[in-house]
Design an enzyme around this catalytic site. Structure first.
Site, short mmCIF file in Angstrom:
data_model
loop_
_atom_site.label_atom_id
_atom_site.label_comp_id
_atom_site.label_asym_id
_atom_site.label_seq_id
_atom_site.Cartn_x
_atom_site.Cartn_y
_atom_site.Cartn_z
N GLU A 118 0.85 -1.19 0.00
CA GLU A 118 0.00 0.00 0.00
C GLU A 118 0.89 1.24 0.00
O GLU A 118 1.70 1.44 0.92
CB GLU A 118 -0.89 0.00 1.24
CG GLU A 118 -2.02 0.99 1.10
CD GLU A 118 -2.79 1.19 2.41
OE1 GLU A 118 -3.47 2.23 2.52
OE2 GLU A 118 -2.67 0.32 3.31
N ASP A 153 9.09 3.33 -8.56
CA ASP A 153 7.86 4.11 -8.39
C ASP A 153 7.94 5.25 -9.39
O ASP A 153 8.94 5.97 -9.46
CB ASP A 153 7.68 4.63 -6.97
CG ASP A 153 6.21 5.00 -6.75
OD1 ASP A 153 5.38 4.06 -6.71
OD2 ASP A 153 5.88 6.19 -6.69
N SER A 154 6.89 5.38 -10.16
CA SER A 154 6.96 6.34 -11.26
C SER A 154 5.62 7.01 -11.46
O SER A 154 4.61 6.61 -10.88
CB SER A 154 7.42 5.62 -12.54
OG SER A 154 6.74 4.39 -12.69
N TYR A 207 0.41 6.55 -19.70
CA TYR A 207 0.20 7.88 -20.28
C TYR A 207 1.02 8.10 -21.56
O TYR A 207 1.00 9.21 -22.10
CB TYR A 207 0.58 8.96 -19.25
CG TYR A 207 -0.28 8.94 -18.01
CD1 TYR A 207 -1.52 9.57 -17.97
CD2 TYR A 207 0.14 8.28 -16.86
CE1 TYR A 207 -2.31 9.56 -16.84
CE2 TYR A 207 -0.65 8.25 -15.71
CZ TYR A 207 -1.87 8.88 -15.70
OH TYR A 207 -2.65 8.86 -14.58
N ASP A 208 1.73 7.09 -22.04
CA ASP A 208 2.60 7.28 -23.22
C ASP A 208 1.87 7.87 -24.44
O ASP A 208 2.44 8.73 -25.13
CB ASP A 208 3.30 5.97 -23.61
CG ASP A 208 4.43 5.62 -22.66
OD1 ASP A 208 4.91 6.51 -21.94
OD2 ASP A 208 4.84 4.44 -22.64
#
Ligand code: ITT
Length: 199
Positions: free
Chosen positions: A38, A67-68, A154-155
């Site tokens: 989480e 984490d991105s 989102y690319d």
């Protein structure tokens, strides 16, 4: 080296395996582990460090976490660390990527600055007291409409003016060469080589 990847996102694993091709990347599922972290951190770094340490705690083996997310300064940094959960339904179910992109486009209506950047915070944990973090970015703009079928997330909306294309229109090897994850991964590869040679 065998490295566990603290993620449930298969796209990240696929991209990273191409970059870290000297190493064998194993997902928690490959290792028979039920891993669900989480994300309660307030930064990409905190979530990356948290994911990596959690899986290290469960396995004691070398772990890598990524984490991105996408940051749009004109939206006060949204979606940011909430990129995977942006626009989630009331019952907590995440939107599919195409729906999330539509949601972002709605949010961008009437906003003149479309500048954005991707962030990738990558953490390698070798022991509870020994870890390495590399954080990289990729600058671009939010396109007016989605284009392209490569990549993920989102690319299709992330436009690179120097190419005249979205990231989803780039071949996989070109995305890996310039992206936030690609840049962090290339530096992580060099770090791993250095660690193996000099430990
Ligand atoms: P794990 O936490 O299990 O690793 P996740 O997908 O939930 O998987 P994050 O919390 O790091 O991962 O959220 C990252 C989100 O940001 C991801 O789901 C995409 O929507 C977006 N994202 C990250 N890197 C991207 C990339 O290279 N291209 C497009 N979208 C990206």
């Amino acid at each position: 080296m065998e490295i566990l990847i603290a993620t449930q996102n298969r796209h990240k694993v696929e991209e990273l395996q191409v970059i870290l091709n000297d190493h064998k990347l194993l997902t928690p599922r490959d290792a028979g582990i039920d891993f669900d972290f989480e994300e309660t951190g307030t930064s990409f770094f905190e979530n990356s460090y948290g994911k990596a340490m959690e899986l290290f705690g469960q396995t004691g083996k070398p772990v890598l976490a990524d984490d991105s997310g996408l940051v749009v300064p004109a939206l006060n940094g949204e979606p940011g660390i909430y990129s995977a959960r942006y626009g989630a339904k009331k019952d907590g179910t995440n939107l599919a990527a195409a729906e999330r992109n539509s949601y972002l486009l709605e949010k961008m209506e009437g906003i003149s600055s479309r500048k954005a950047f991707f962030v990738c915070s990558m953490t390698l944990v070798l022991s509870a007291e020994r870890f390495f973090n590399i954080q990289e970015t990729l600058n671009g703009e939010i396109a007016e409409q989605p284009a392209g079928t490569h990549g993920f997330g989102y690319d299709p909306l992330f436009f690179l003016s120097e190419y005249g294309k979205t990231v989803a229109e780039l071949p996989e090897n070109e995305k890996n060469r310039i992206s936030h994850r690609g840049r962090a991964g290339i530096r992580m590869k060099a770090l791993l080589k250095n660690l193996e040679e000099i430990i």
